[in-house]
Structure formats: C-alpha cells, structure tokens
Enzyme design. Structure first.
Site, PDB file in Angstrom:
ATOM      1  N   ASN A 166     -46.205  20.075  -3.509  1.00  0.00           N
ATOM      2  CA  ASN A 166     -45.255  21.024  -4.492  1.00  0.00           C
ATOM      3  C   ASN A 166     -44.378  20.074  -5.224  1.00  0.00           C
ATOM      4  O   ASN A 166     -43.395  19.743  -4.931  1.00  0.00           O
ATOM      5  CB  ASN A 166     -44.369  22.119  -3.636  1.00  0.00           C
ATOM      6  CG  ASN A 166     -43.736  22.724  -4.659  1.00  0.00           C
ATOM      7  OD1 ASN A 166     -44.126  22.904  -5.727  1.00  0.00           O
ATOM      8  ND2 ASN A 166     -42.841  23.901  -4.320  1.00  0.00           N
ATOM      9  N   TRP A 167     -45.052  19.620  -6.466  1.00  0.00           N
ATOM     10  CA  TRP A 167     -44.151  18.522  -6.998  1.00  0.00           C
ATOM     11  C   TRP A 167     -43.017  18.905  -7.867  1.00  0.00           C
ATOM     12  O   TRP A 167     -42.368  18.078  -8.311  1.00  0.00           O
ATOM     13  CB  TRP A 167     -45.406  17.786  -7.899  1.00  0.00           C
ATOM     14  CG  TRP A 167     -46.286  16.619  -7.411  1.00  0.00           C
ATOM     15  CD1 TRP A 167     -46.141  16.528  -5.806  1.00  0.00           C
ATOM     16  CD2 TRP A 167     -47.208  16.080  -7.830  1.00  0.00           C
ATOM     17  NE1 TRP A 167     -47.124  15.715  -5.867  1.00  0.00           N
ATOM     18  CE2 TRP A 167     -47.892  15.221  -6.783  1.00  0.00           C
ATOM     19  CE3 TRP A 167     -47.856  15.740  -9.126  1.00  0.00           C
ATOM     20  CZ2 TRP A 167     -48.986  14.232  -7.043  1.00  0.00           C
ATOM     21  CZ3 TRP A 167     -48.722  15.015  -9.321  1.00  0.00           C
ATOM     22  CH2 TRP A 167     -49.324  14.178  -8.246  1.00  0.00           C
ATOM     23  N   HIS A 173     -41.366  31.268  -4.696  1.00  0.00           N
ATOM     24  CA  HIS A 173     -40.817  30.340  -4.174  1.00  0.00           C
ATOM     25  C   HIS A 173     -39.106  30.475  -4.416  1.00  0.00           C
ATOM     26  O   HIS A 173     -38.845  31.215  -5.290  1.00  0.00           O
ATOM     27  CB  HIS A 173     -41.327  29.051  -4.866  1.00  0.00           C
ATOM     28  CG  HIS A 173     -40.618  27.834  -4.170  1.00  0.00           C
ATOM     29  ND1 HIS A 173     -39.122  27.467  -4.579  1.00  0.00           N
ATOM     30  CD2 HIS A 173     -41.167  26.935  -3.167  1.00  0.00           C
ATOM     31  CE1 HIS A 173     -39.015  26.251  -3.696  1.00  0.00           C
ATOM     32  NE2 HIS A 173     -40.384  25.933  -3.080  1.00  0.00           N
ATOM     33  N   GLU A 191     -40.975  29.420   4.704  1.00  0.00           N
ATOM     34  CA  GLU A 191     -40.078  28.465   3.997  1.00  0.00           C
ATOM     35  C   GLU A 191     -38.658  28.822   4.043  1.00  0.00           C
ATOM     36  O   GLU A 191     -38.005  29.401   3.197  1.00  0.00           O
ATOM     37  CB  GLU A 191     -40.483  28.073   2.490  1.00  0.00           C
ATOM     38  CG  GLU A 191     -41.725  27.478   2.267  1.00  0.00           C
ATOM     39  CD  GLU A 191     -41.424  26.550   0.988  1.00  0.00           C
ATOM     40  OE1 GLU A 191     -41.668  25.346   1.189  1.00  0.00           O
ATOM     41  OE2 GLU A 191     -41.503  27.055   0.007  1.00  0.00           O
TER      42      GLU A 191
HETATM   43  P1  PGA Z   1     -39.124  20.090   0.543  1.00  0.00           P
HETATM   44  O1  PGA Z   1     -39.652  21.250  -0.402  1.00  0.00           O
HETATM   45  O2  PGA Z   1     -40.205  19.553   1.293  1.00  0.00           O
HETATM   46  O3  PGA Z   1     -38.475  19.182  -0.553  1.00  0.00           O
HETATM   47  O4  PGA Z   1     -37.901  20.869   1.274  1.00  0.00           O
HETATM   48  C1  PGA Z   1     -40.683  22.265  -0.010  1.00  0.00           C
HETATM   49  C2  PGA Z   1     -40.638  23.207  -1.096  1.00  0.00           C
HETATM   50  O5  PGA Z   1     -39.693  23.715  -1.747  1.00  0.00           O
HETATM   51  O6  PGA Z   1     -41.840  23.819  -1.097  1.00  0.00           O
END
Ligand code: PGA
Length: 235
Positions: free
Chosen positions: A9-10, A80, A150
């Site tokens: 996820n850039w 997200h 997440e």
């Molecule tokens: P992170 O982001 O690996 O920088 O915690 C993950 C995401 O937001 O999908």
C-alpha cells in the site's frame, strides 16, 4: 496450497514517479521470489501505468470500477482507516464492497479497532464493524472477500509498537467466530485474512504463520524490505 498474499500500500509516500520507477526496477530484478506469492501493488493514481506494466495492480479505493478495470486493477482496498478518518461511512464502505464484487474486482476490506486496552472492548468493536460492513452480503459474495485486519493504533508506527503474535492469534480467532455467525463455519474458515499495521522485516516472520498475508505501508518503499517480508511469508 494457496499462495500467500502481499499487498503493498504505497499511499502517497513516493515523492516522484522516478522514485517509484526505481523501486519497480529494483523489484523486477528479483521477480522470481515474487512468483511464490500473490503480490499486488496499490500505488497513487498517476503511477498506475508504470506499476501495471510490471506487477499486478491494486487501487487504494474504488470509485468508478470501469476506469480502474481499464488500467488492469484486480484488487481494491476498501474502507482503509485513512479514508474512514476523512469521513467515509460504514454505509459507503458496504456499497463499495458490492460495487467491487459486481465488477469482478477483489475487495480487500479493512477492519480494525482504533484503540486496544486490557478490558477487551476492542472485541465488541470488531464484532460491530464486521456486522455493519459485511452483514448485508450473501454467502456467495462473502466467499469472494479478502479481509485486512488493520488495527488503527498499529498503523504507521514501527515493528516494536505493532501487534504481538499472541494478540493477533486471539483476535483472528474471534473474528472467525463472528464471520462464522454471519456466514456459517465453512465460509468463515475460507475467507483469507491479511494483517496490516507496521509490518516490517523485523516482525514479519513472527506474524506470518497467523495470517494469509500482509498489507504493508511504510515498509513497502524499499526493495530490500519487500524482499525480506516476501521471504518471511513464503518460507
Ligand atoms: P503501515 O501501513 O505498514 O505503514 O502501518 C499499513 C496500511 O496503512 O495499510
């Protein structure tokens, strides 16, 4: 056995297309290691063509699926926490899941509590969120989902501030139970769950046996990190 899944996820992390192209070139040099998993890259919109020329493309949201499909998008990150923080509602997330399913794009639905403390309230939160976002799906739709667990408190930190493997196991067990209440045990066991939230080379090995794969943000900006995480989940 089905391959592990890795979603990079850039976000808007790259400063320029040139920077992104350099990373893609470095990754292309190691393409054989990426064959062992299902890899998707979700770049900012202007980098779609450069990414899709080299790796399977994902989007960071879904708005007009026809346009995304014309670029070759196969998977969409939906709900997200960055978008939820900008005001995206549960109702909008549910609609987007249906849009993705109807258009043949795999929905990767993000679920996660904002805070976690010892009284276990996050379990109730997760139950509510799973029901709210997925409750209106038919079983045949649920079978096509991917879920990203997440926890918002773990995003954008570092491996040492991320979830620990025991907490992750316990949470996933609970989520499967809720999914089983919604769709029955057979389907609940089949829905792939990825983990996201400060996955780095340092914690990827310990977390990977618990999940089907990862969604990786800040650590996905360096080829050597991506390679190390890939090795950890394809071991
Ligand atoms: P992170 O982001 O690996 O920088 O915690 C993950 C995401 O937001 O999908």
């Amino acid at each position: 056995m089905a391959k592990p899944i890795l979603v990079l996820n850039w976000k808007n992390h790259h400063n320029s297309l040139e920077e992104a192209k350099t990373l893609l070139r470095e990754m292309s040099g190691k393409k054989s290691i990426y064959k062992k998993l299902s890899l998707f890259i979700a770049p900012p919109l202007p980098y779609f063509e450069s990414v899709s020329a080299k790796f399977p493309l994902a989007s960071q949201d879904i708005s007009v699926p026809e346009i995304l499909k014309s670029f070759g998008v196969r998977l969409a990150i939906i709900g997200h926490s960055d978008r939820r923080a900008m005001g995206e509602t549960a109702e909008e997330v549910s609609k987007k899941i249906k849009i993705a399913l109807r258009s043949g794009i795999i929905p990767l639905v993000c679920i996660g509590e904002k805070v976690r403390d010892t009284d276990g309230e996050h379990f109730e939160f997760l139950r509510g969120e799973l029901k709210e976002l997925l409750g209106s799906l038919f079983k045949r739709e649920a079978e096509k989902l991917l879920i990203a667990y997440e926890p918002v408190w773990a995003i954008g930190k570092s491996a040492k501030d991320s979830i620990n493997p025991d907490e992750l196991s316990e949470t996933l067990l609970y989520m499967r139970k809720v999914l089983s209440d919604l769709f029955g045990r057979k389907i609940a066991e089949k829905i792939p769950i990825l983990y996201g939230g400060s996955v780095e080379p340092l914690n990827a090995g310990a977390l990977s046996p618990k999940v089907r794969g990862f969604i990786v943000g800040h650590a996905s900006l360096k080829a050597k990190n991506i390679e190390a995480i890939t090795k950890a989940i394809t071991k």
